[in-house]
Design an enzyme around this catalytic site. Structure first.
Site, PDB file in Angstrom:
ATOM      1  N   SER A  24       0.818  -1.213   0.000  1.00  0.00           N
ATOM      2  CA  SER A  24       0.000   0.000   0.000  1.00  0.00           C
ATOM      3  C   SER A  24       0.851   1.262   0.000  1.00  0.00           C
ATOM      4  O   SER A  24       0.514   2.234  -0.677  1.00  0.00           O
ATOM      5  CB  SER A  24      -0.954   0.002   1.196  1.00  0.00           C
ATOM      6  OG  SER A  24      -0.233  -0.158   2.404  1.00  0.00           O
ATOM      7  N   SER A  25       1.973   1.268   0.724  1.00  0.00           N
ATOM      8  CA  SER A  25       2.810   2.469   0.711  1.00  0.00           C
ATOM      9  C   SER A  25       3.432   2.662  -0.664  1.00  0.00           C
ATOM     10  O   SER A  25       3.516   3.786  -1.164  1.00  0.00           O
ATOM     11  CB  SER A  25       3.891   2.395   1.794  1.00  0.00           C
ATOM     12  OG  SER A  25       4.745   1.291   1.582  1.00  0.00           O
ATOM     13  N   GLU A  63      10.060   6.647  -1.373  1.00  0.00           N
ATOM     14  CA  GLU A  63       9.560   5.764  -0.313  1.00  0.00           C
ATOM     15  C   GLU A  63      10.666   5.421   0.679  1.00  0.00           C
ATOM     16  O   GLU A  63      10.437   5.376   1.885  1.00  0.00           O
ATOM     17  CB  GLU A  63       8.952   4.483  -0.880  1.00  0.00           C
ATOM     18  CG  GLU A  63       8.391   3.622   0.235  1.00  0.00           C
ATOM     19  CD  GLU A  63       7.459   2.538  -0.206  1.00  0.00           C
ATOM     20  OE1 GLU A  63       6.944   1.842   0.679  1.00  0.00           O
ATOM     21  OE2 GLU A  63       7.225   2.373  -1.413  1.00  0.00           O
ATOM     22  N   ASP A  75       7.964  -4.008  -5.716  1.00  0.00           N
ATOM     23  CA  ASP A  75       6.570  -3.574  -5.554  1.00  0.00           C
ATOM     24  C   ASP A  75       6.249  -2.423  -6.493  1.00  0.00           C
ATOM     25  O   ASP A  75       5.231  -2.416  -7.176  1.00  0.00           O
ATOM     26  CB  ASP A  75       6.281  -3.152  -4.115  1.00  0.00           C
ATOM     27  CG  ASP A  75       6.355  -4.295  -3.128  1.00  0.00           C
ATOM     28  OD1 ASP A  75       6.374  -5.465  -3.571  1.00  0.00           O
ATOM     29  OD2 ASP A  75       6.396  -4.027  -1.918  1.00  0.00           O
TER      30      ASP A  75
END
Length: 172
Positions: A24-25, A63, A75
């Site tokens: 999700s991040s 991130e 990801d």
């Protein structure tokens, strides 16, 4: 120019469980970067000296900066390049991506309710140990040790086990 960059007010609504390990991040960072690009279509990022895609690397490094965990890039790549009905093939050494149409694969996403917490896991320590080993072995990645052949690769691993411990050496 940077002074001409437009900002945006973004509202995020989600029912993805926090820490569920659903990337999700990563998805939030990718969505935010794509929104920023949509607001500033004529703004060009500087070319990177290492030849990697500047827009994609900015997503990954953003991130890392905000989470405090220097994770991987899989990801983000899956989110950016994934397409329905395709399997994404990724080579992390040069970030080359290839999407293959797949008709014979089934994937299931389960919520195990186990909190995903990279920040407090041994991930960062393992990654740093692997980077130290690669530097000691004078290779860009421990994956290159396998490219040397089994006998030479095992000799190289034996050499570094003393510094980083057997468990970390075997993960390479």
């Amino acid at each position: 120019s940077p002074e001409d960059v437009r900002g945006a007010d973004i509202l995020v609504a989600s029912d993805v469980p926090l820490g569920a390990g659903c990337s999700s991040s990563s998805a939030l960072v990718v969505a935010s970067a794509l929104a920023a690009r949509a607001c500033n279509p004529s703004y060009e990022l500087r070319k990177r000296k290492d030849g990697r895609d500047a827009f994609f690397r900015s997503i990954v490094e953003c991130e890392w900066e905000f989470s405090g965990v220097k994770g991987g890039c899989m990801d983000h790549l899956a989110i950016v390049y994934g397409r329905p009905g395709c399997v994404v093939s990724l080579d992390c050494r040069d970030e080359k991506v290839d999407a293959h149409i797949s008709t014979d694969a089934t994937f299931v996403l389960l919520d195990t309710r186990v909190k995903h917490d990279l920040e407090n896991s041994p991930y960062t320590d393992r990654r740093l140990a692997c980077e130290r080993c690669a530097k000691e072995l004078q290779v860009a990645s421990l994956r290159e040790v396998a490219d040397e052949g089994v006998t030479k690769g095992l000799a190289m691993i034996d050499k570094i086990e003393k510094e980083v411990g057997q468990a970390t050496a075997n993960r390479g």
